[in-house]
Design a protein around this motif. Sequence first.
Motif, PDB file in Angstrom:
ATOM      1  N   ALA A 155      28.957 105.578 -41.987  1.00  0.00           N
ATOM      2  CA  ALA A 155      28.094 104.580 -42.612  1.00  0.00           C
ATOM      3  C   ALA A 155      28.669 104.112 -43.945  1.00  0.00           C
ATOM      4  N   ASN A 183      31.495 101.704 -43.692  1.00  0.00           N
ATOM      5  CA  ASN A 183      31.117 100.379 -43.176  1.00  0.00           C
ATOM      6  C   ASN A 183      29.886  99.891 -43.926  1.00  0.00           C
ATOM      7  N   GLU A 188      28.497  97.146 -44.500  1.00  0.00           N
ATOM      8  CA  GLU A 188      27.676  96.098 -43.875  1.00  0.00           C
ATOM      9  C   GLU A 188      27.176  96.524 -42.495  1.00  0.00           C
ATOM     10  N   ILE A 189      27.147  97.794 -42.240  1.00  0.00           N
ATOM     11  CA  ILE A 189      26.775  98.293 -40.918  1.00  0.00           C
ATOM     12  C   ILE A 189      25.357  97.861 -40.540  1.00  0.00           C
ATOM     13  N   SER A 220      23.275  98.923 -37.211  1.00  0.00           N
ATOM     14  CA  SER A 220      23.605  99.787 -36.076  1.00  0.00           C
ATOM     15  C   SER A 220      22.387 100.413 -35.412  1.00  0.00           C
ATOM     16  N   GLN A 224      18.883  98.929 -41.557  1.00  0.00           N
ATOM     17  CA  GLN A 224      20.296  98.826 -41.187  1.00  0.00           C
ATOM     18  C   GLN A 224      20.694  99.819 -40.107  1.00  0.00           C
ATOM     19  N   MET A 225      20.005 100.953 -40.066  1.00  0.00           N
ATOM     20  CA  MET A 225      20.385 102.025 -39.144  1.00  0.00           C
ATOM     21  C   MET A 225      19.138 102.484 -38.396  1.00  0.00           C
ATOM     22  N   THR A 277      26.442  95.596 -35.200  1.00  0.00           N
ATOM     23  CA  THR A 277      27.878  95.814 -35.420  1.00  0.00           C
ATOM     24  C   THR A 277      28.374  97.093 -34.779  1.00  0.00           C
ATOM     25  N   HIS A 278      27.527  98.134 -34.780  1.00  0.00           N
ATOM     26  CA  HIS A 278      27.951  99.440 -34.276  1.00  0.00           C
ATOM     27  C   HIS A 278      26.848 100.081 -33.437  1.00  0.00           C
ATOM     28  N   THR A 302      25.807  96.270 -28.516  1.00  0.00           N
ATOM     29  CA  THR A 302      26.674  95.548 -29.447  1.00  0.00           C
ATOM     30  C   THR A 302      27.660  94.703 -28.646  1.00  0.00           C
TER      31      THR A 302
END
Length: 595
Positions: free
Chosen positions: A237, A240, A242-243, A245, A294-295, A312-313, A333
């Motif tokens: 994390a 990255n 800008e993750i 995910s 974000q996650m 992204t991920h 993704t």
Amino acid sequence: MNTFRELGLNESLLQAIQDMGFETPSEVQQKAIPVLLQQKTDIVALAQTGTGKTAAFGFPLIQNIQAESKSTQALILSPTRELCLQITNEIKQYSKYIKGLHTVAVYGGASITEQAREVKKGAQIIVATPGRMQDMINRNYVNIKNIEICVLDEADEMLNMGFYEDITSILADTPKDKQTWLFSATMPNEVAKIAKEFMHKPQEITVGHKNQGSTNVSHEYYLVGARDRYPVLKRIADMNPEIFSVIFCRTKRDTQSIAEKLIEDGYNAAALHGDLSQAQRDSVMKSFRQRQIQMLVATDVAARGIDVDDITHVINYQLPDEIETYNHRSGRTGRAGKTGTSIVIITKSEFRKIQQIERNLKTKFIEKDIPKGIEICEVQLLHLANKVTKVEVADEMDQYLPKIEELLSGFTKEELIRKMFAVEFNRFLEYYKKNSNLESPKSSKGKRDGGETNNDGTVRYFLNLGSRDNFDWMKLKDFLKENLDLGRDDLFKVDVKDSFSFFNTDAEHSDRVMDILNNLHYEGRCVNVEISTNTGGGRSSRRDRGGDRGRDKSPRRRESISDKASSKFGRRREETRAPKNERTSRRGDRPRRSK
């Protein structure tokens, strides 16, 4: 065919397509739409999630509907409430210029009588989850005996979720001469069985190779020690910034635990699992779609039907049991022509699963080195510099600038830059100075974290709980089963002694056993588990016979046991079971992510 017009769609659909900004049909759309418009046929379309399957069946479905008739002419079955609503919204967008065409969503968690009223008003297209649709049929709320088209969307996911009986019962209530359009990412045996039983000489359309993952997704793995999963996740994390995910865990317990750790460490994270109410799930998904999260940490069941752009991920914190499930995970993704990354965090014992996925999905995994602290610091520093160049300054700030300039007047430009960036940079630098670089464990056949896999593919463990803790073999098995979320058959050879015990699992569960039990407390004391050299039959090894250390008060006795067992157990306890105040201080050293 490079345009939607060339596919044979009518003007009403072409106008809606133009409004939505679609320009070029995807491969599955190019292959499926002309066939479904020109022929009355059954079809099996295999394409990865995110390749435009909804439009591939949605456009020809709408064009085949007689809007002037109020009878139900088409049924679309989908695995989850979220996907059901998503398909419904898309069908409504596609058909917005067709007067009198109505689409109704039928799903659990909402009023069944209200849905029945909407259907009765006249719904040419019903989009439904299998369970609710079966309930509607049983109550005579719907009539699908005369439908002309039945679509099974994400068929493999529906069957993975246990809807086989519902689907077959629903299909048995439909006309034999209807068209059946089956869309799926993979073709497991259950899907093939449905096709054989309920479809007549279906045409097959395959985008890529059968059961192949998306070509827009790169697959990577990190080889880690059993206790390093979360620290490695954190480094991924941080590497990255800008993750955006989805992180997949196997159980609700792990999902909630990992989400809480991420939030504690300052990440915008949330959990999505079956213990949440529908309102809570809707709230989490709304925040995720708006990128306030974000996650997103999720179980496979809870994440089914998630269709969010620009992920992204996808991170596999733990690998699933089924290869098809991994395919669905990675399909979150790399959607709509964009690229994405699917990451797997594994231990040595799981490496064979990577090889199986490579063979079945005809893809290749890239082994990645665990990011070093200094590399992460560099990435974070450059990310901050990039944010500074793009930040918009609010006019309201101008009134405070004179005071700020006065306060900073004694510094040169270079000094100001250094200080401003150090505010953010120092957090990561201090944390990764205190947390040494993590190394991937070297390959060593049969060995794993200080223990050995038995010849029969099982692992035996020493546990510092015994009959003094009011356990017999049955109570201990229930205790382990509950905390490890394993089936009764996954735990065997349970042998309870006075102050310690032994038990076995298959090797694939070893990391889970070590991760969970070594972070567990029982009646105020730490639980310790260690891989044993005792196979569970015959005489115990010296190390196992000395297992009474959990209660022994004699310093000499503890020392001799540690020496004769290569001191590994003692070292591990010292390293991982620091006093509570020390563990708290280390937790406080973690750099918190800026909101």
